[in-house]
Design an enzyme around this catalytic site. Structure first.
Site, PDB file in Angstrom:
ATOM      1  N   TYR A 140       0.797  -1.226   0.000  1.00  0.00           N
ATOM      2  CA  TYR A 140       0.000   0.000   0.000  1.00  0.00           C
ATOM      3  C   TYR A 140       0.829   1.274   0.000  1.00  0.00           C
ATOM      4  O   TYR A 140       0.310   2.354  -0.241  1.00  0.00           O
ATOM      5  CB  TYR A 140      -0.939  -0.004   1.208  1.00  0.00           C
ATOM      6  CG  TYR A 140      -2.162  -0.841   0.963  1.00  0.00           C
ATOM      7  CD1 TYR A 140      -2.075  -2.232   1.017  1.00  0.00           C
ATOM      8  CD2 TYR A 140      -3.382  -0.266   0.655  1.00  0.00           C
ATOM      9  CE1 TYR A 140      -3.189  -3.017   0.769  1.00  0.00           C
ATOM     10  CE2 TYR A 140      -4.493  -1.040   0.409  1.00  0.00           C
ATOM     11  CZ  TYR A 140      -4.399  -2.412   0.467  1.00  0.00           C
ATOM     12  OH  TYR A 140      -5.502  -3.180   0.219  1.00  0.00           O
ATOM     13  N   LYS A 191       3.327 -15.415   4.739  1.00  0.00           N
ATOM     14  CA  LYS A 191       3.730 -16.356   3.686  1.00  0.00           C
ATOM     15  C   LYS A 191       5.249 -16.419   3.722  1.00  0.00           C
ATOM     16  O   LYS A 191       5.925 -16.057   2.758  1.00  0.00           O
ATOM     17  CB  LYS A 191       3.180 -15.824   2.344  1.00  0.00           C
ATOM     18  CG  LYS A 191       3.398 -16.710   1.150  1.00  0.00           C
ATOM     19  CD  LYS A 191       2.467 -17.896   1.053  1.00  0.00           C
ATOM     20  CE  LYS A 191       2.844 -18.755  -0.137  1.00  0.00           C
ATOM     21  NZ  LYS A 191       2.071 -20.012  -0.227  1.00  0.00           N
ATOM     22  N   ASP A 224      -2.378 -18.757   2.307  1.00  0.00           N
ATOM     23  CA  ASP A 224      -3.220 -19.565   1.419  1.00  0.00           C
ATOM     24  C   ASP A 224      -4.059 -20.562   2.221  1.00  0.00           C
ATOM     25  O   ASP A 224      -5.264 -20.703   2.006  1.00  0.00           O
ATOM     26  CB  ASP A 224      -2.392 -20.253   0.320  1.00  0.00           C
ATOM     27  CG  ASP A 224      -1.111 -20.904   0.826  1.00  0.00           C
ATOM     28  OD1 ASP A 224      -0.794 -20.778   2.025  1.00  0.00           O
ATOM     29  OD2 ASP A 224      -0.419 -21.554   0.014  1.00  0.00           O
ATOM     30  N   ASP A 248      -6.462  -7.159   3.790  1.00  0.00           N
ATOM     31  CA  ASP A 248      -7.528  -6.663   2.912  1.00  0.00           C
ATOM     32  C   ASP A 248      -8.289  -7.844   2.318  1.00  0.00           C
ATOM     33  O   ASP A 248      -9.524  -7.878   2.339  1.00  0.00           O
ATOM     34  CB  ASP A 248      -6.909  -5.804   1.796  1.00  0.00           C
ATOM     35  CG  ASP A 248      -7.965  -5.261   0.859  1.00  0.00           C
ATOM     36  OD1 ASP A 248      -8.997  -4.775   1.353  1.00  0.00           O
ATOM     37  OD2 ASP A 248      -7.765  -5.330  -0.379  1.00  0.00           O
ATOM     38  N   ASP A 252     -12.442  -9.539   3.253  1.00  0.00           N
ATOM     39  CA  ASP A 252     -13.598  -9.807   2.379  1.00  0.00           C
ATOM     40  C   ASP A 252     -14.030 -11.272   2.485  1.00  0.00           C
ATOM     41  O   ASP A 252     -15.218 -11.581   2.377  1.00  0.00           O
ATOM     42  CB  ASP A 252     -13.297  -9.426   0.919  1.00  0.00           C
ATOM     43  CG  ASP A 252     -13.591  -7.941   0.642  1.00  0.00           C
ATOM     44  OD1 ASP A 252     -13.345  -7.112   1.542  1.00  0.00           O
ATOM     45  OD2 ASP A 252     -14.062  -7.608  -0.470  1.00  0.00           O
TER      46      ASP A 252
HETATM   47  C1  IPM Z   1     -10.656  -1.574   2.215  1.00  0.00           C
HETATM   48  C2  IPM Z   1     -10.572  -1.127   0.781  1.00  0.00           C
HETATM   49  C3  IPM Z   1      -9.364  -0.217   0.586  1.00  0.00           C
HETATM   50  C4  IPM Z   1      -8.132  -1.040   0.893  1.00  0.00           C
HETATM   51  C5  IPM Z   1      -9.245   0.440  -0.807  1.00  0.00           C
HETATM   52  C6  IPM Z   1     -10.475   1.203  -1.190  1.00  0.00           C
HETATM   53  C7  IPM Z   1      -8.048   1.347  -0.895  1.00  0.00           C
HETATM   54  O1  IPM Z   1     -10.553  -2.236  -0.062  1.00  0.00           O
HETATM   55  O2  IPM Z   1     -10.702  -0.708   3.102  1.00  0.00           O
HETATM   56  O3  IPM Z   1     -10.708  -2.784   2.476  1.00  0.00           O
HETATM   57  O4  IPM Z   1      -7.633  -1.772   0.012  1.00  0.00           O
HETATM   58  O5  IPM Z   1      -7.664  -0.961   2.035  1.00  0.00           O
HETATM   59 MN    MN Z   2     -10.906  -4.135   0.962  1.00  0.00          MN
END
Ligand code: IPM
Ligand code: MN
Ligand code: NAD
Length: 354
Positions: A140, A191, A224, A248, A252
């Site tokens: 990042y 990793k 993984d 990140d 999700d």
């Molecule tokens: C999150 C988002 C951000 C990230 C993006 C929008 C920069 O995906 O907050 O999870 O990757 O951190």
């Molecule tokens: Mn994200």
């Protein structure tokens, strides 16, 4: 005491869900006498397109000096395909305010929400873990470059950056978090069989720090296999500490196993300074403007912000109201319900003390 928060709705459904969050905050201010003042800032795609400006140093200073926290929606606009403005606003805030810990609780609020089958011998999935994601380093940081762009000799480099101080403070934060929240185990996800230099640093520092917390169990998992186990055996996770990019992605997955992005909140914090509170989801251009966005992630985020401002009672009431709506099926279509965004807000308000 009057407290002040800055609100940055952003783009798309970020605007829609923070507006609902503010309706909840208005109610809590009136009903519980919270006295939380807020100011809304238009730091978004339109400003970027109009003025070429993300956040200036003065904007950052104002947010830092004058507010007890930031309530954030989401950034992302189809007119800015590379999301340059998100880097100049959201990442700039994370970096410049040094909000090094991104705390993302992954908790199953109702058994019907997970797409996972119960593990053998169990009747329900037991999912309750917290991803502690390093928030200021790694890929990042934007260190890298490209040359000979557009022809076959093109090279593109994005470098992972990990500093001893950065790694040490996030690992220590994860252990402190585990102690403060009565958690038993911290799992380092990395990793180190492939990413050798950073991996060595993370693993060594993890063991160094863990020695100070003998009561906390430790575990290491390659990212993984961690991704697989979050789906096949999520109950084995308690606190996960990991680097920015892996965190990140795992967050999700975390959203996916507890009902989706419409539910997951997050806090970007630095115990020495302030915090920025945002849902894990983005601006969802595919549903923006349709009144279908699930505002619950923004409500759970508001609950984290309230706890940060020491309003633990109201934070818990809000979480309970969300849980009750989930149990009663009072949701937007992403969770199988028939309510629209505002309908969910009304249902939540009706389940909060008047
Ligand atoms: C999150 C988002 C951000 C990230 C993006 C929008 C920069 O995906 O907050 O999870 O990757 O951190
Ligand atoms: Mn994200
Ligand atoms: P997204 O999170 O916006 O959406 C992914 C999918 O989940 C979409 O189908 C969307 O409709 C659905 N979804 C997300 N939140 C929802 C909610 N509250 N209720 C119902 N459904 C919901 O991710 P994306 O599509 O990859 O990204 C869209 C834009 O958002 C991009 O520009 C991306 O860079 C940005 N983004 C921003 C943030 C942030 O500001 N924190 C986070 C992630 C993505």
């Amino acid at each position: 005491m009057k407290q002040k928060i800055a609100v940055i709705p952003g783009d798309g459904i970020g605007v829609e869900v923070t507006q609902q969050g503010l309706a909840i905050l208005d109610h809590l201010n009136a009903s519980a006498g919270l006295n939380i003042d807020y100011h809304v800032f238009p730091y978004n795609a339109q400003r970027w397109l109009d003025e070429g400006l993300g956040l200036s140093d003065d904007d950052i200073k104002n947010l830092q000096d004058n507010y007890h926290g930031i309530y954030f929606g989401a950034l992302g606009d189809p007119r800015i395909p590379d999301s340059a403005h998100a880097r100049q606003i959201l990442l700039k805030l994370r970096f410049d305010l040094d909000l090094f810990a991104n705390v993302r609780p992954v908790k199953l609020l109702h058994p019907g929400l997970t797409p996972l089958k119960p593990a053998s011998g169990q009747t329900n999935q037991d999912i309750d873990c917290v991803i502690i994601r390093e928030n200021t380093e790694d890929l990042y940081r934007g260190v890298g470059g490209a040359f000979k762009e557009g022809n076959e000799d093109e090279m593109a480099i994005d470098q992972r950056i990990h500093s001893y101080k950065g790694v040490e403070r996030i690992i220590r934060f994860a252990f402190d978090y585990a102690v403060a929240h009565q958690r038993q185990k911290v799992t380092l996800v990395d990793k180190d069989n492939v990413i050798i230099y950073g991996g060595r640093l993370w693993t060594r520092v993890f063991h160094e720090v863990a020695r100070n917390y003998p009561q906390i169990e430790t575990d290491y998992m390659h990212v993984d296999v961690a991704a697989m186990r979050m789906v096949t055996a999520p109950s084995m996770f308690d606190v996960i500490v990991t680097s920015n990019m892996f965190g990140d992605i795992l967050s999700d997955i975390g959203a996916g196993i507890v009902g989706g992005l419409g539910l997951l909140p997050s806090a970007n914090v630095n115990p020495q300074t302030s915090g920025l509170f945002e849902p894990v989801h983005g601006s969802a251009p595919d549903i923006a403007g349709t009144n279908q966005a699930n505002p619950m992630a923004a409500f759970m985020t508001l609950s984290m912000l309230l706890a940060h401002l020491n309003h633990h009672g109201q934070a818990a009431q809000l979480t309970q109201a969300v849980s009750r709506c989930l149990t009663e099926g009072l949701t937007t279509p992403d969770l199988g319900g028939t309510l629209n965004t505002e309908g969910v807000t009304q249902a939540i308000l009706a389940r909060l003390p008047a």
